[in-house]
Design an enzyme around this catalytic site. Structure first.
Site, short mmCIF file in Angstrom:
data_model
loop_
_atom_site.label_atom_id
_atom_site.label_comp_id
_atom_site.label_asym_id
_atom_site.label_seq_id
_atom_site.Cartn_x
_atom_site.Cartn_y
_atom_site.Cartn_z
CB CYS A 77 -0.89 -0.02 1.25
SG CYS A 77 -1.89 1.47 1.50
CB CYS A 191 -3.15 3.72 -5.33
SG CYS A 191 -4.38 2.79 -4.38
CB THR A 192 -1.36 -1.75 -4.55
OG1 THR A 192 -2.16 -1.58 -3.37
CG2 THR A 192 0.11 -1.54 -4.19
CG HIS A 193 -7.11 -0.31 -4.51
ND1 HIS A 193 -6.44 -0.13 -3.32
CD2 HIS A 193 -8.24 -1.00 -4.19
CE1 HIS A 193 -7.13 -0.69 -2.34
NE2 HIS A 193 -8.23 -1.21 -2.84
#
Length: 264
Positions: A77, A191-193
């Site tokens: 994150c 952002c890892t999303h």
């Protein structure tokens, strides 16, 4: 001390964006036992204060490390890493790998010299990002935009729900409408999303290159665990801090070998 081959790698994120890091880790270390931990009760991190994030992440990872005995913790994150990485390293006695915006490789990739950076509000305002820009992107223009709506869109995508195109449009406009935004040719997904939405973002941004940190993180984890044995004594699992709305994630989790879920 000899490392227990069944000791897991603990991947931690505020939600399910860190599954993009797990995908990269599976390619590097397919035999490594993994526990994926999502603090969905605290989601979203990007709208919280630095003090709230640091206290929450340090407390959760302290308890998880004590209970789960991981060989390594990966904070998958960007927001948690840019704020809490130093404090977590102070309290935990296992190796910690963080996630930081991939500004260095983006600076090497850009041809126009204009780089877009999409992250949460908490990530893009960090002095850590300022230092990365100063160290690696001198002579370049870094255009930052906080896009919390993309976290919502990515969470919907993994649950098999439709992605609202207006959320993608707002994020794209946030980059393009800034000075020199029309010259962006490389976009850092901080952002890892966000890599879950590369197709939708690419459709609107046009011919840009996307870069995120997942592959580099996986290589770092592989380096720090080199020579260690891996053996699964039980199936890999996903932990959540809230039971709310996780049933719809079952297919995405199973696809990544996370066939058991539990509440922490």
């Amino acid at each position: 001390m000899t490392q227990d081959p069944s000791a897991p790698i603990l991947l931690f994120d505020s939600g399910v964006g860190g599954l993009t890091v797990l995908d990269a880790l599976r390619r590097e270390l397919p035999d490594a036992p993994v526990i994926y931990a999502a603090d969905n009760a605290g989601l979203p991190y990007g709208t919280k204060s630095e003090a709230q994030i640091a206290a929450r992440v340090s407390g959760l990872l302290g308890r998880m490390t004590e209970r789960l005995r991981p060989r390594l913790v990966c904070i998958a994150c960007n927001t948690a890493s840019t704020i809490a990485l130093a404090s977590v390293r102070e309290v935990l006695e296992v190796p910690i790998v963080g996630t930081v915006p991939a500004i260095k490789p983006a600076a090497a990739m850009t041809k126009t010299g204009v780089i877009g950076l999409l992250g949460t509000q908490a990530t893009i305002r960090q002095s850590y990002v300022d230092r990365l820009e100063h160290e690696f992107a001198q002579g370049k223009r870094l255009i930052r935009h906080g896009a919390p709506e993309l976290v919502e869109a990515a969470e919907a995508r993994l649950r098999g729900q439709p992605v609202d195109p207006r959320l993608i449009q707002r994020a794209v406009d946030g980059l393009r409408m800034q000075p020199d935004g029309d010259r962006i040719d490389t976009v850092v997904l901080a952002c890892t999303h966000f890599p879950l939405l590369t197709q939708e973002l690419g459709d609107l941004l046009g011919s840009v290159q996307f870069i995120d940190g997942a592959a580099g993180i996986a290589r770092r984890v592989a380096y720090l665990t080199a020579g260690q044995g891996f053996s699964r004594s039980k199936p890999d699992m996903a932990l959540f801090t809230s039971a709310e709305d996780i049933a719809a994630l079952a297919p995405a989790l199973a696809q990544r070998g996370l066939c058991e879920t539990a509440i922490f």
